[in-house]
Enzyme design. Structure first.
Site, PDB file in Angstrom:
ATOM      1  N   THR A 238      86.361   2.345  15.081  1.00  0.00           N
ATOM      2  CA  THR A 238      84.870   3.091  15.380  1.00  0.00           C
ATOM      3  C   THR A 238      85.150   2.459  17.311  1.00  0.00           C
ATOM      4  O   THR A 238      84.305   2.779  17.738  1.00  0.00           O
ATOM      5  CB  THR A 238      84.217   1.991  15.143  1.00  0.00           C
ATOM      6  OG1 THR A 238      84.479   0.499  14.945  1.00  0.00           O
ATOM      7  CG2 THR A 238      84.177   1.860  13.197  1.00  0.00           C
ATOM      8  N   ASN A 239      86.396   2.162  17.755  1.00  0.00           N
ATOM      9  CA  ASN A 239      86.708   1.824  19.242  1.00  0.00           C
ATOM     10  C   ASN A 239      86.087   3.556  19.896  1.00  0.00           C
ATOM     11  O   ASN A 239      86.920   4.144  19.601  1.00  0.00           O
ATOM     12  CB  ASN A 239      87.403   1.296  19.112  1.00  0.00           C
ATOM     13  CG  ASN A 239      88.201   1.385  20.796  1.00  0.00           C
ATOM     14  OD1 ASN A 239      87.768   1.344  21.537  1.00  0.00           O
ATOM     15  ND2 ASN A 239      88.981  -0.603  20.881  1.00  0.00           N
TER      16      ASN A 239
ATOM     17  N   PHE B 122      90.136   1.793  29.142  1.00  0.00           N
ATOM     18  CA  PHE B 122      89.571   0.247  27.767  1.00  0.00           C
ATOM     19  C   PHE B 122      90.763  -0.663  27.909  1.00  0.00           C
ATOM     20  O   PHE B 122      92.291  -0.450  27.925  1.00  0.00           O
ATOM     21  CB  PHE B 122      88.626   0.411  26.774  1.00  0.00           C
ATOM     22  CG  PHE B 122      89.732   1.263  25.441  1.00  0.00           C
ATOM     23  CD1 PHE B 122      90.553   0.243  24.562  1.00  0.00           C
ATOM     24  CD2 PHE B 122      90.427   2.356  25.551  1.00  0.00           C
ATOM     25  CE1 PHE B 122      91.200   0.844  23.681  1.00  0.00           C
ATOM     26  CE2 PHE B 122      90.947   3.060  24.564  1.00  0.00           C
ATOM     27  CZ  PHE B 122      91.978   2.160  23.792  1.00  0.00           C
ATOM     28  N   GLY B 123      90.527  -2.309  27.354  1.00  0.00           N
ATOM     29  CA  GLY B 123      91.806  -3.147  27.163  1.00  0.00           C
ATOM     30  C   GLY B 123      92.088  -3.192  27.911  1.00  0.00           C
ATOM     31  O   GLY B 123      91.826  -3.758  29.559  1.00  0.00           O
TER      32      GLY B 123
ATOM     33  N   ASP C 170      97.913   0.948  15.484  1.00  0.00           N
ATOM     34  CA  ASP C 170      97.994  -0.560  15.864  1.00  0.00           C
ATOM     35  C   ASP C 170      98.723   0.138  17.081  1.00  0.00           C
ATOM     36  O   ASP C 170      99.739   0.581  16.644  1.00  0.00           O
ATOM     37  CB  ASP C 170      98.578  -1.507  14.690  1.00  0.00           C
ATOM     38  CG  ASP C 170      98.785  -2.829  15.040  1.00  0.00           C
ATOM     39  OD1 ASP C 170      97.200  -3.079  15.529  1.00  0.00           O
ATOM     40  OD2 ASP C 170      98.855  -3.597  15.482  1.00  0.00           O
ATOM     41  N   SER C 171      97.949  -0.723  18.245  1.00  0.00           N
ATOM     42  CA  SER C 171      98.211  -0.764  19.737  1.00  0.00           C
ATOM     43  C   SER C 171      98.795  -1.515  20.362  1.00  0.00           C
ATOM     44  O   SER C 171      97.500  -2.223  19.828  1.00  0.00           O
ATOM     45  CB  SER C 171      98.347   0.447  20.198  1.00  0.00           C
ATOM     46  OG  SER C 171      96.681   0.838  20.131  1.00  0.00           O
TER      47      SER C 171
ATOM     48  N   LYS D 182      89.552   5.175  21.284  1.00  0.00           N
ATOM     49  CA  LYS D 182      90.250   5.279  20.367  1.00  0.00           C
ATOM     50  C   LYS D 182      90.013   6.381  20.549  1.00  0.00           C
ATOM     51  O   LYS D 182      90.435   7.477  20.290  1.00  0.00           O
ATOM     52  CB  LYS D 182      90.852   4.397  19.954  1.00  0.00           C
ATOM     53  CG  LYS D 182      91.803   2.788  19.618  1.00  0.00           C
ATOM     54  CD  LYS D 182      92.041   2.103  18.580  1.00  0.00           C
ATOM     55  CE  LYS D 182      92.603   0.880  19.041  1.00  0.00           C
ATOM     56  NZ  LYS D 182      93.195   0.295  18.072  1.00  0.00           N
TER      57      LYS D 182
END
Length: 207
Positions: free
Chosen positions: A10-11, A162-163, A73-74, A14
């Site tokens: 739900t990001n 983001f991130g 997965d990152s 991403k």
């Protein structure tokens, strides 16, 4: 004939990256897995990105019988920190008991800067990694990965992404991941590379 691939996230960042990577494929639809918010999340305690991606894809594919579900997965690996935060990238500030106000991304970025406060410029080499897995009916179909090399700045730049994007500097472009356009990001990002590889592999097994 159009094809729908469900993404177990739900990001919004991403989802935006996946949509950009699939934009050139007019018959491909990338949508979030229906009801994802109400499905209990599986544990993510594998030692590497691929293990976590496979675990999530297999788990969530059981909630969409007959469909293909992908999961990723990152994270960020920093040489000066022996590869940390790695698979714990999204939870780095919590793991380090870092007390800082703000949203999760802001806390993680500030935590990273605090850990690198004594590191020299030459030791700020880092890379983004992404592992993707596609599954159907509780079985993993295939995996793909991607990586992009960069450096960690001493202060954030840019409002996009983001991130850790505001800190992840791309020397060849002279910009951070948060300063480049979505088109450029799709072309060179770890997630874009992994996703295009995954789509190519899926096309091969569908022939």
């Amino acid at each position: 004939m159009s094809q729908t691939i469900y993404v177990a996230t739900t990001n919004p960042g991403k989802l935006r990256d996946f949509a950009a990577a699939a934009a050139s494929r007019s018959k491909l639809q990338i949508v979030p897995l229906p009801g994802l918010g109400s499905i209990p999340a599986p544990s993510e305690d594998e030692p590497d990105f691929e293990g976590n991606a496979k675990r999530k894809a297999v788990y969530y594919s059981r909630f969409a019988p007959g469909e293909i579900v992908i999961a990723d997965d990152s994270g960020l690996e920093v040489d000066a920190l022996d590869g940390a935060p790695g698979v714990r990238s999204a939870r780095y500030a919590d793991d380090m008991n870092f007390d800082h106000p703000g949203a999760t991304d802001e806390r993680n970025n500030q935590c990273l800067l605090a850990q690198l406060a004594t590191a020299s410029v030459t030791s700020r080499l880092a890379r983004y990694r992404c592992a993707l897995a596609a599954a159907s009916g509780g079985a993993c179909l295939l995996t793909a990965d991607g990586a992009v090399q960069g450096e960690i700045l001493s202060h954030p730049r840019g409002s996009g992404g983001f991130g850790y994007d505001p800190l992840f500097y791309l020397p060849e472009l002279g910009q951070t991941m948060a300063e480049i356009s979505l088109t450029v990001k799709d072309r060179l990002s770890h997630r874009g590379l992994a996703f295009r590889r995954l789509l190519s592999l899926l096309a091969e097994i569908g022939e």
